[in-house]
Design an enzyme around this catalytic site. Structure first.
Site, PDB file in Angstrom:
ATOM      1  N   GLU A  50      25.800  53.627 -48.149  1.00 25.72           N
ATOM      2  CA  GLU A  50      24.460  53.538 -47.955  1.00 25.72           C
ATOM      3  C   GLU A  50      24.418  55.655 -47.195  1.00 25.72           C
ATOM      4  OE1 GLU A  50      22.415  51.391 -45.709  1.00 25.72           O
ATOM      5  OE2 GLU A  50      23.264  49.854 -47.068  1.00 25.72           O
ATOM      6  N   LYS A  61      23.408  57.935 -44.976  1.00 23.59           N
ATOM      7  CA  LYS A  61      22.762  58.361 -43.525  1.00 23.59           C
ATOM      8  C   LYS A  61      21.438  59.121 -43.702  1.00 23.59           C
ATOM      9  CE  LYS A  61      24.672  57.570 -38.990  1.00 23.59           C
ATOM     10  NZ  LYS A  61      22.946  58.465 -38.153  1.00 23.59           N
ATOM     11  N   ARG A  78      14.623  55.416 -36.965  1.00 23.92           N
ATOM     12  CA  ARG A  78      14.999  54.586 -36.752  1.00 23.92           C
ATOM     13  C   ARG A  78      13.808  53.718 -36.436  1.00 23.92           C
ATOM     14  NH1 ARG A  78      20.701  51.570 -35.919  1.00 23.92           N
ATOM     15  NH2 ARG A  78      20.020  49.392 -36.820  1.00 23.92           N
ATOM     16  N   ARG A 129      14.109  52.626 -32.078  1.00 31.74           N
ATOM     17  CA  ARG A 129      15.475  52.199 -31.764  1.00 31.74           C
ATOM     18  C   ARG A 129      16.046  52.094 -30.374  1.00 31.74           C
ATOM     19  NH1 ARG A 129      20.048  54.381 -29.403  1.00 31.74           N
ATOM     20  NH2 ARG A 129      21.826  54.119 -30.715  1.00 31.74           N
ATOM     21  N   GLU A 174      14.640  54.369 -42.274  1.00 27.44           N
ATOM     22  CA  GLU A 174      15.106  55.169 -41.476  1.00 27.44           C
ATOM     23  C   GLU A 174      13.400  56.175 -41.981  1.00 27.44           C
ATOM     24  OE1 GLU A 174      16.967  56.196 -39.738  1.00 27.44           O
ATOM     25  OE2 GLU A 174      17.386  57.915 -39.675  1.00 27.44           O
ATOM     26  N   PHE A 191      16.309  49.673 -45.318  1.00 29.29           N
ATOM     27  CA  PHE A 191      18.015  49.496 -45.520  1.00 29.29           C
ATOM     28  C   PHE A 191      18.380  48.413 -45.559  1.00 29.29           C
ATOM     29  CE2 PHE A 191      18.203  52.033 -41.712  1.00 29.29           C
ATOM     30  CZ  PHE A 191      18.603  50.896 -40.514  1.00 29.29           C
ATOM     31  N   ARG A 226      27.773  46.814 -31.296  1.00 28.19           N
ATOM     32  CA  ARG A 226      28.116  47.931 -31.972  1.00 28.19           C
ATOM     33  C   ARG A 226      29.936  47.442 -32.260  1.00 28.19           C
ATOM     34  NH1 ARG A 226      27.322  53.654 -32.320  1.00 28.19           N
ATOM     35  NH2 ARG A 226      25.890  54.168 -30.163  1.00 28.19           N
ATOM     36  N   LYS A 253      29.763  54.672 -39.630  1.00 31.29           N
ATOM     37  CA  LYS A 253      29.541  56.035 -40.575  1.00 31.29           C
ATOM     38  C   LYS A 253      30.277  57.308 -40.026  1.00 31.29           C
ATOM     39  CE  LYS A 253      27.959  56.742 -35.171  1.00 31.29           C
ATOM     40  NZ  LYS A 253      26.980  56.987 -34.396  1.00 31.29           N
TER      41      LYS A 253
HETATM   42  P1  ATP Z   1      23.768  58.786 -34.566  1.00 31.81           P
HETATM   43  O1  ATP Z   1      23.576  59.318 -32.768  1.00 31.81           O
HETATM   44  O2  ATP Z   1      24.788  59.377 -35.688  1.00 31.81           O
HETATM   45  O3  ATP Z   1      22.715  58.935 -35.213  1.00 31.81           O
HETATM   46  P2  ATP Z   1      22.954  56.492 -33.050  1.00 31.81           P
HETATM   47  O4  ATP Z   1      23.791  56.466 -31.958  1.00 31.81           O
HETATM   48  O5  ATP Z   1      21.876  57.237 -33.192  1.00 31.81           O
HETATM   49  O6  ATP Z   1      23.878  57.276 -34.190  1.00 31.81           O
HETATM   50  P3  ATP Z   1      24.685  54.611 -34.811  1.00 31.81           P
HETATM   51  O7  ATP Z   1      24.937  53.233 -34.919  1.00 31.81           O
HETATM   52  O8  ATP Z   1      25.975  55.105 -34.479  1.00 31.81           O
HETATM   53  O9  ATP Z   1      23.128  55.000 -34.361  1.00 31.81           O
HETATM   54  O10 ATP Z   1      24.205  55.591 -36.144  1.00 31.81           O
HETATM   55  C1  ATP Z   1      23.031  54.206 -36.812  1.00 31.81           C
HETATM   56  C2  ATP Z   1      21.982  55.034 -37.359  1.00 31.81           C
HETATM   57  O11 ATP Z   1      21.452  55.915 -38.622  1.00 31.81           O
HETATM   58  C3  ATP Z   1      21.112  54.596 -36.954  1.00 31.81           C
HETATM   59  O12 ATP Z   1      20.408  54.897 -35.836  1.00 31.81           O
HETATM   60  C4  ATP Z   1      20.045  54.637 -37.841  1.00 31.81           C
HETATM   61  O13 ATP Z   1      18.898  55.347 -37.218  1.00 31.81           O
HETATM   62  C5  ATP Z   1      20.444  56.130 -38.726  1.00 31.81           C
HETATM   63  N1  ATP Z   1      21.064  56.069 -40.467  1.00 31.81           N
HETATM   64  C6  ATP Z   1      20.399  56.371 -40.806  1.00 31.81           C
HETATM   65  N2  ATP Z   1      19.813  55.650 -42.689  1.00 31.81           N
HETATM   66  C7  ATP Z   1      21.278  54.878 -42.069  1.00 31.81           C
HETATM   67  C8  ATP Z   1      21.186  53.728 -42.974  1.00 31.81           C
HETATM   68  N3  ATP Z   1      21.175  53.460 -43.788  1.00 31.81           N
HETATM   69  N4  ATP Z   1      21.797  52.677 -42.148  1.00 31.81           N
HETATM   70  C9  ATP Z   1      21.922  52.432 -41.163  1.00 31.81           C
HETATM   71  N5  ATP Z   1      21.154  53.187 -40.229  1.00 31.81           N
HETATM   72  C10 ATP Z   1      21.172  54.707 -41.317  1.00 31.81           C
END
Ligand code: ATP
Length: 588
Positions: A250, A252, A257, A272, A302, A342, A417, A423
């Site tokens: 998907e 990103k 979020r 989040r 998102e 998503f 996690r 990612k």
């Molecule tokens: P990052 O610092 O990379 O944003 P994070 O620690 O906030 O990461 P992660 O679980 O590592 O959180 O990365 C997922 C984040 O990416 C989610 O919190 C969300 O905000 C964002 N995101 C964007 N597109 C998507 C998607 N298609 N599916 C899930 N999460 C997505």
């Protein structure tokens, strides 16, 4: 229950960092706590009054607290201020002052936990013009009857400066041991916490009904679910190695979020961090139902700012204009957004957490009516490394950060996690292999064009084990003039007179801050450092790890708590990976 039981426990906990000891202190406290008030005790241990998503805040400024101490101790505010400056913590200052007073007065009435908790709740609920005076009276009446040690912790609770050095997991361990006799049952508690985000309620149920009580926890509307998180991978080949030969990719998107809860006309949005952010997005509240073929659902999306004329996605910072308490209606038109769905976790009375990702996506597609405002995040089923490269290329060209790769038959693992979501970001392919989210702990004043503002920021990682912030670099590049002004404004409120005890740093900046603001940084390399304290002594005795050529990316990570920042462990992993690459150039 006497509040002294709590303050004694807190005192002991403050003097150790050993996990087993900390857990045992909590077990003893839980065993001594009457079942009816266990939820209150758990909230106090977490330094809160209610779960985060309810947004209950005390709203007590330092000045007001000093007035309350002054009233109880019969000492002028100026004197209190002096002790506070010397001490750096209002709790300690109050206990010192009240100790002197206690020597001259008779012993007071004993104070109960119920009274402390209920008074704090009352303070949080006060509104209106006379609320400041009332708050002051409530605090000073508590202090009147408190011992110096109790006063210390009451003030720490009020000011939000209680630091017991424990995470939620330790509280759950202790609850499992106290009520079921075994730490092994922690997972059952965690499952209940993941769907309710309310540790007080979890404690109450287990205290009243043992493990059976946890069966009552189901996904329910308007209680946020703790979000599923992703692990990072560095390359397409690593992704294929981990996920096999069929998985979903998907886009990103780079936004905020949000968890959307909808029932009929009621809409609540959680961030989040599971805070209620409904008021920032009145346009979602008004329009989301029109894009759904159901009236009962929990969704994840998102939110991304867009350029209305071109439809282009805009950088994450654009969303921050929505962060205001007033005039939001005006701002909505100025900063338009799209909602990119998503996931779906609940539909028409049923939890979908145990349903596979593929099924959930099907249900999402069946339920959503796409339009300019609400869309589904684009996704492709990938069957080879070549496919993956192509989708990544498309995603980057469309302005995305990279891809989220998802295992087709995996459930939604709330609060975890894991490798069911990976990612793959564009930056992962260069230099350090990743950006880091770091906590701003201090600053040095600027020179030249930067005079009167902070020229360089001192940054730290988070150490989960010890609940401390350890310095990793100074950063002075990547800032625009606008950034510098913005930082000066935001950080001025965070200045502390003394270094917060959770900060560990070999440097002495011009000012120290409360560790609260998280920013994103890239760097070229991780090196050993004699001054920085991240991973001190882990790689080499006497050295920590530091970032070489760090640069601010322009992102203030408002949606991250300081405890969500990059950890020392992540930095150690990056350091070791980087070493592997330099030692085995053939592999790169
Ligand atoms: P990052 O610092 O990379 O944003 P994070 O620690 O906030 O990461 P992660 O679980 O590592 O959180 O990365 C997922 C984040 O990416 C989610 O919190 C969300 O905000 C964002 N995101 C964007 N597109 C998507 C998607 N298609 N599916 C899930 N999460 C997505």
């Amino acid at each position: 229950m006497q509040f002294s039981l709590i303050s004694d426990t807190f005192e002991k906990m403050e003097s150790t960092t050993k996990r087993l000891e900390l857990t045992q202190y909590l077990v003893d406290l839980f065993k001594a706590t009457p079942r009816e008030i266990i939820s209150k005790v758990v909230y106090l241990i977490q330094g809160k009054i209610r779960p985060d998503y309810e947004g209950v805040e005390l709203g007590v400024a330092e000045k007001l607290a000093m007035r309350a101490i002054s009233k109880s101790a019969g000492i002028p505010v100026k004197k209190i201020h002096e002790v506070f400056v010397e001490d750096g913590d209002l709790g300690h200052a109050a206990s010192k002052i009240l100790e002197q007073k206690a020597q001259t007065t008779f012993m007071v009435q004993q104070i109960t936990t119920e009274r402390v908790y209920d008074t704090l709740l009352k303070i949080a609920k006060l509104e209106g013009t006379r609320s400041q005076d009332m708050k002051m009276k409530y605090i000073s009446s508590l202090l009147n009857d408190a011992t110096p040690q109790e006063a210390k912790f009451i003030l720490k609770l009020i000011m939000g400066t209680l630091r017991l050095g424990i995470a939620d997991n330790t509280v759950m361990d202790a609850l499992a041991i106290a009520y079921t006799g075994s730490r092994e049952n922690r997972e059952r508690l965690e499952a209940a916490y993941n769907v309710s985000s309310d540790l007080g309620r979890v404690a109450e149920e287990i205290a009243k009904h043992d493990l059976r009580g946890l069966d009552n926890f189901r996904v329910s509307l308007f209680s946020p679910i703790r979000p599923m998180l992703a692990e990072r991978v560095k390359s397409e080949s690593e992704a294929v190695e981990k996920l096999g030969h069929e998985f979903a990719a998907e886009y990103k998107l780079d936004g905020e979020r949000v968890q959307i809860h909808l029932q009929d006309k009621k809409v609540v949005l959680f961030s989040r961090r599971l805070e209620n952010i409904t008021s920032y997005y009145p346009d979602i509240v008004e329009n989301i139902a029109k894009s759904l073929k159901t009236t009962e659902i929990i969704l994840e999306a998102e939110i991304v700012a867009i350029n209305e004329n071109t439809g282009e996605f805009l950088p994450f910072q654009e969303l921050m204009h929505r962060r205001r308490k007033y005039d939001i209606a005006k701002i909505v038109g100025q900063y338009p957004i799209t909602v990119n769905l998503f996931d779906v976790m609940y539909l028409n009375g049923k939890s979908l957490l145990d349903t596979t990702y593929d099924e959930r996506r099907k249900k999402l597609e069946e339920t959503v009516i796409e339009n300019d405002f609400v869309r589904l995040v684009p996704r492709t089923i990938v069957r080879s490394e070549n496919d993956l490269e192509e989708v990544l290329e498309n995603a980057i060209n469309a302005g995305c950060e990279g891809l989220m790769l998802k295992v087709l038959d995996a459930p939604y693992r709330a609060g975890a996690r894991g490798s069911n979501w990976l990612k793959l970001k564009r930056e992962y392919r260069n230099e350090l292999g990743d950006s880091l989210d770091l906590v701003v702990i201090g600053a040095f004043f600027g020179k030249g064009r930067r005079t009167g503002r902070y020229g360089t920021l001192l940054l730290a990682t988070y150490n989960q084990e010890r609940d401390t912030f350890e310095s990793i670099c100074k950063v002075g590049t990547g800032f625009t003039d606008e950034n510098l002004d913005q930082f000066y404004q935001i950080l001025q409120d965070k200045v502390t007179l003394k270094k917060n005890p959770r900060i560990e740093s070999g440097m002495e900046p011009d000012v120290w801050f409360e560790p609260e603001i998280v920013i994103e940084v890239v760097a070229s390399e991780i090196t050993l450092s004699p001054v920085h304290t991240t991973a001190k002594d882990v790689i080499r005795k006497g050295s920590g790890l530091a970032l070489r050529f760090p640069k601010f990316t322009g992102k203030i990570r408002d949606e991250k708590a300081p405890e969500d920042a990059s950890t020392d462990q992540e930095v150690i992993t990056l350091y070791r990976n980087q070493k592997k690459i330099t030692q085995n150039p053939a592999e790169t």
